[in-house]
Design a protein around this motif. Structure first.
Motif, PDB file in Angstrom:
ATOM      1  N   THR A   1       0.849  -1.187   0.000  1.00  0.00           N
ATOM      2  CA  THR A   1       0.000   0.000   0.000  1.00  0.00           C
ATOM      3  C   THR A   1       0.883   1.235   0.000  1.00  0.00           C
ATOM      4  N   TYR A   2       0.953   1.902  -1.128  1.00  0.00           N
ATOM      5  CA  TYR A   2       1.760   3.099  -1.269  1.00  0.00           C
ATOM      6  C   TYR A   2       0.877   4.249  -1.751  1.00  0.00           C
ATOM      7  N   PRO A   3       1.171   5.463  -1.349  1.00  0.00           N
ATOM      8  CA  PRO A   3       0.361   6.607  -1.791  1.00  0.00           C
ATOM      9  C   PRO A   3       0.511   6.848  -3.284  1.00  0.00           C
ATOM     10  N   HIS A   4      -0.415   7.615  -3.818  1.00  0.00           N
ATOM     11  CA  HIS A   4      -0.378   7.929  -5.247  1.00  0.00           C
ATOM     12  C   HIS A   4       0.896   8.703  -5.582  1.00  0.00           C
ATOM     13  N   ASP A   5       1.649   8.163  -6.521  1.00  0.00           N
ATOM     14  CA  ASP A   5       2.873   8.807  -6.985  1.00  0.00           C
ATOM     15  C   ASP A   5       3.403   8.004  -8.156  1.00  0.00           C
ATOM     16  N   ASP A   6       4.469   8.499  -8.776  1.00  0.00           N
ATOM     17  CA  ASP A   6       5.127   7.728  -9.828  1.00  0.00           C
ATOM     18  C   ASP A   6       6.085   6.726  -9.193  1.00  0.00           C
ATOM     19  N   TYR A   7       6.041   5.469  -9.664  1.00  0.00           N
ATOM     20  CA  TYR A   7       6.885   4.415  -9.118  1.00  0.00           C
ATOM     21  C   TYR A   7       7.544   3.638 -10.253  1.00  0.00           C
ATOM     22  N   TYR A   8       8.725   3.102  -9.949  1.00  0.00           N
ATOM     23  CA  TYR A   8       9.374   2.145 -10.821  1.00  0.00           C
ATOM     24  C   TYR A   8       9.513   0.838 -10.068  1.00  0.00           C
ATOM     25  N   VAL A   9       9.060  -0.247 -10.708  1.00  0.00           N
ATOM     26  CA  VAL A   9       9.111  -1.578 -10.110  1.00  0.00           C
ATOM     27  C   VAL A   9      10.121  -2.413 -10.884  1.00  0.00           C
ATOM     28  N   TYR A  10      11.051  -3.055 -10.168  1.00  0.00           N
ATOM     29  CA  TYR A  10      12.066  -3.923 -10.755  1.00  0.00           C
ATOM     30  C   TYR A  10      11.863  -5.329 -10.178  1.00  0.00           C
ATOM     31  N   LEU A  11      11.459  -6.277 -11.028  1.00  0.00           N
ATOM     32  CA  LEU A  11      11.272  -7.664 -10.626  1.00  0.00           C
ATOM     33  C   LEU A  11      12.455  -8.482 -11.141  1.00  0.00           C
ATOM     34  N   HIS A  12      13.184  -9.125 -10.236  1.00  0.00           N
ATOM     35  CA  HIS A  12      14.397  -9.869 -10.584  1.00  0.00           C
ATOM     36  C   HIS A  12      14.109 -11.383 -10.595  1.00  0.00           C
ATOM     37  N   PHE A  13      14.425 -12.018 -11.720  1.00  0.00           N
ATOM     38  CA  PHE A  13      14.184 -13.450 -11.901  1.00  0.00           C
ATOM     39  C   PHE A  13      15.499 -14.162 -12.242  1.00  0.00           C
ATOM     40  N   TYR A  14      15.614 -15.395 -11.741  1.00  0.00           N
ATOM     41  CA  TYR A  14      16.716 -16.260 -12.148  1.00  0.00           C
ATOM     42  C   TYR A  14      16.261 -17.708 -11.955  1.00  0.00           C
ATOM     43  N   ASP A  15      16.078 -18.418 -13.059  1.00  0.00           N
ATOM     44  CA  ASP A  15      15.581 -19.791 -13.027  1.00  0.00           C
ATOM     45  C   ASP A  15      16.774 -20.738 -12.899  1.00  0.00           C
ATOM     46  N   PHE A  16      16.940 -21.314 -11.714  1.00  0.00           N
ATOM     47  CA  PHE A  16      18.055 -22.220 -11.462  1.00  0.00           C
ATOM     48  C   PHE A  16      17.620 -23.687 -11.367  1.00  0.00           C
ATOM     49  N   GLU A  17      16.335 -23.997 -11.591  1.00  0.00           N
ATOM     50  CA  GLU A  17      15.843 -25.367 -11.484  1.00  0.00           C
ATOM     51  C   GLU A  17      16.200 -26.164 -12.739  1.00  0.00           C
ATOM     52  N   ASN A  18      16.702 -27.352 -12.526  1.00  0.00           N
ATOM     53  CA  ASN A  18      17.144 -28.197 -13.646  1.00  0.00           C
ATOM     54  C   ASN A  18      16.019 -28.532 -14.616  1.00  0.00           C
ATOM     55  N   LYS A  19      14.816 -28.706 -14.106  1.00  0.00           N
ATOM     56  CA  LYS A  19      13.707 -29.083 -14.983  1.00  0.00           C
ATOM     57  C   LYS A  19      13.380 -27.998 -16.004  1.00  0.00           C
ATOM     58  N   SER A  20      13.853 -26.790 -15.766  1.00  0.00           N
ATOM     59  CA  SER A  20      13.587 -25.706 -16.714  1.00  0.00           C
ATOM     60  C   SER A  20      14.433 -25.839 -17.973  1.00  0.00           C
ATOM     61  N   GLN A  21      15.420 -26.744 -17.949  1.00  0.00           N
ATOM     62  CA  GLN A  21      16.232 -26.921 -19.145  1.00  0.00           C
ATOM     63  C   GLN A  21      15.431 -27.574 -20.277  1.00  0.00           C
TER      64      GLN A  21
END
Length: 612
Positions: free
Chosen positions: A285-305
């Motif tokens: 819950t953040y007040p009204h304003d301009d925001y930048y969201v950075y979502l960091h992903f790294y798939d390290f599971e073997n089945k993803s190969q």
């Protein structure tokens, strides 16, 4: 024999010189290491600390708070029984500021890097035995950054990405808002080598949240990893209805694909939905304003190969983003959420056989910076040099000289036309000593300069005539010597400048005689009067000489005749008209004047001299 002895001692001397040079190199290297700070080029100040040290956990060097970065304030220790496991010893001391409306740390930025991460920690620790954290404002440069208040708890952390520093240093200021004494525990200014966070080059990015996922509850609340080149601290976020997963393989974070330089510890753990859910949900819950969201992903599971991990991210502004996460490739998704939308939740669901996953995320709030809000760089450099030369220590002389308007430095007046410029300097009765600094001539918009009633010595420099808009200079009651430069006198004669000084000006036409000038638009009249007075006295003497040789004949007879004639004139009340020499030039000091002198003026001047 003497030469042979010298040759015998030569190897010994060479060996001693080599050893001495080696020792000097070691000492020099140690000294350089002590002053070089951190290898990342950043500055970390343990506020209130008495000496430098290196943190054994993060391998980062911390500077003592010894007056190099801030001029005022008081050092304190938190209570001995205060123990908050956050980032080590850096929160055991602090600096408070019981005096002044604004106190600023000024941290150099020698690398000229356009991006800096600025971090400040506030750990109250009941250092003043009042059991309640104070409230005050924090600013960076001239811009508001954050408000520290009791609702944030006993420890507050604030970070901002300073995108475009406008000077050779960054000012972090604590502003007293009337709710008890401001303080600070730790301040760090670190070069931000990557431009990946520079989404808004004219704004500040203020950190709202930086969370590491997939950690156990027993882990530290804030974690800083030695191999994080940005020195980021990660909050141990526990997400409801999720499962922790960890990498079973070694992770190499030093790859070109890792553009945000995430440390391997961040990449090696993540969360995925729990058994009763098909989505990951981040509630906020953040007040009204301009925001930048950075979502960091790294798939390290073997089945993803062998299988693809497709995901859909739904943001609270109604926008859905679909993408496929590749195995063993760091990926960051960036979204800008505008102020008309409320940042309330982020949902990640799967569109494949593999569940969604998330390693970490960061959220920044955009803090706009008004255009041309800081004082002109030339004026800043000049006034800071003056502060350094004269050792001026005024509590208001911190931060930007002209901005914000309520915090303009004492004795300065600034204009308000776009980029602020210094237009008036009043340093009267300021205990200034030494010569008049060259920097005073660097203010191109300066109109008034008052240096009166100080201990200034030496001559008045010609450079004071360089500011074209300078109309008034007051140098009275100092210990100045020499002559006023010709260029300044000429400006006073033409009415372009008012110059007040106690100096005496030499009269070149009458050696040994001097006259004082208080110059300017009104002082110019004093110049002419002084010259006129001198000329009148000289002219009267010349007139008397001419009267003695005016009539012809031999000298004795001429003298008798003139004596008789003078007696007749005195009896009859007649006087001969005084000669006038309108073409005579009288040069006095550095001013040349052609006056017209009347008999009455000569008479009055003679009477004035007689009275002296």
């Amino acid at each position: 024999m003497e030469n042979k002895k010298t040759l015998q001692w030569l190897p010994v001397l060479q060996g001693f010189a080599s050893s001495f040079f080696f020792v000097v190199c070691i000492i020099s290297a140690q000294a350089l290491a002590a002053h070089a700070g951190n290898s990342d080029g950043g500055t970390r100040i343990d506020c209130g600390a008495r000496e430098n040290y290196t943190d054994l956990k993060t391998k980062s060097s911390y500077e003592a708070d010894d007056g190099r970065f801030v001029e005022f304030g008081e050092a304190h220790n938190v209570l001995s029984n205060y123990n908050k496991e956050q980032i080590g010893n850096q929160l055991k001391t602090l600096r408070s500021f019981p005096e002044g409306k604004r106190n600023c740390y000024s941290v150099p930025t020698p690398s000229k890097n356009p991006y800096y991460l600025v971090r400040a920690f506030f750990a109250y620790g009941n250092y003043d035995n009042r059991t309640r954290m104070p409230s005050f404002n924090l600013s960076i440069g001239v811009n508001y950054w954050a408000t520290i208040n009791p609702t944030v708890g006993d420890i507050a952390r604030f970070e901002v990405i300073h995108v475009s520093p406008t000077d050779d240093d960054i000012n972090v200021c604590l502003v007293n808002t009337g709710h008890r004494t401001p303080f600070i525990s730790l301040l760090e200014v670190l070069p931000w080598q990557s431009s990946r966070y520079d989404q808004t080059p004219s704004s500040l990015l203020s950190l709202v949240s930086r969370s590491k996922l997939g950690m156990s509850e027993e882990d530290s609340t804030y974690i800083r990893y030695p191999d994080d080149i940005y020195g980021r601290s990660w909050f141990n976020r526990q997400m409801g209805n999720s499962e922790r997963i960890n990498a079973s393989m070694a992770i190499d974070s030093n790859t070109d694909e890792n553009i945000y330089k995430l440390p391997k510890e961040v990449l090696s753990s993540a969360v995925q939905p729990g058994r009763s859910s098909s989505s990951l949900v981040i509630n906020m819950t953040y007040p009204h304003d301009d925001y930048y969201v950075y979502l960091h992903f790294y798939d390290f599971e073997n089945k993803s190969q062998k299988k693809q991990r497709k995901m859909v991210i739904a943001f609270s502004d109604g926008v859905d983003v679909s993408f496929t996460l590749e195995y063993s490739k760091p990926t960051t998704l960036v979204r800008n959420i505008k102020r008309e939308y409320l940042v309330s939740s982020i949902s990640i669901r799967s569109e494949s056989q593999l569940p969604p996953m998330l390693n970490a995320y960061e959220i920044y709030r955009v803090l706009p910076q008004p255009a041309n809000s800081t004082t002109d760089k030339r004026d800043v450099a000049a006034i800071r040099d003056i502060k350094r030369v004269y050792g001026i220590k005024r509590i208001s002389w911190q931060g930007d000289p002209c901005r914000p308007v309520n915090y303009t430095w004492e004795g300065l007046t600034c204009n308000d036309n776009g980029t602020p410029r210094i237009t008036s300097i009043n340093l009267s009765s300021s205990n200034l000593s030494g010569e008049i600094a060259r920097s005073f001539s660097n203010f191109t918009e300066l109109t008034v300069l008052d240096l009166s009633n100080n201990n200034l010595t030496g001559e008045i420099p010609e450079s004071l005539a360089e500011p074209e808009k300078l109309k008034l200079i007051n140098l009275k009651r100092n210990n100045l010597t020499g002559h006023v430069p010709k260029v300044l006198v000429e400006k006073t004669r033409t009415g372009k400048l008012t110059l007040s000084t106690d100096l005496k000006y030499p009269d070149r036409t009458s050696p040994g005689k001097t006259f004082a000038i208080v110059a300017g638009a009104t002082g110019g009249a004093a110049v002419v009067s002084g010259v006129t007075l001198t000329f009148a006295l000289r002219l009267k003497f010349c007139w008397r000489c001419k009267k003695k040789t005016r009539r012809g004949g031999n000298e004795r007879r001429g003298q008798n005749e003139r004596r008789g004639q003078n007696d007749d004139e005195r009896r009859s009340g007649k006087r001969e008209e005084e000669p006038r020499d309108d073409e005579s030039d009288t040069e006095s000091g550095d001013v040349t004047v052609k006056p017209t002198i009347t008999e009455s003026l000569v008479s009055k001047a003679s009477e004035a001299i007689s009275s002296l």
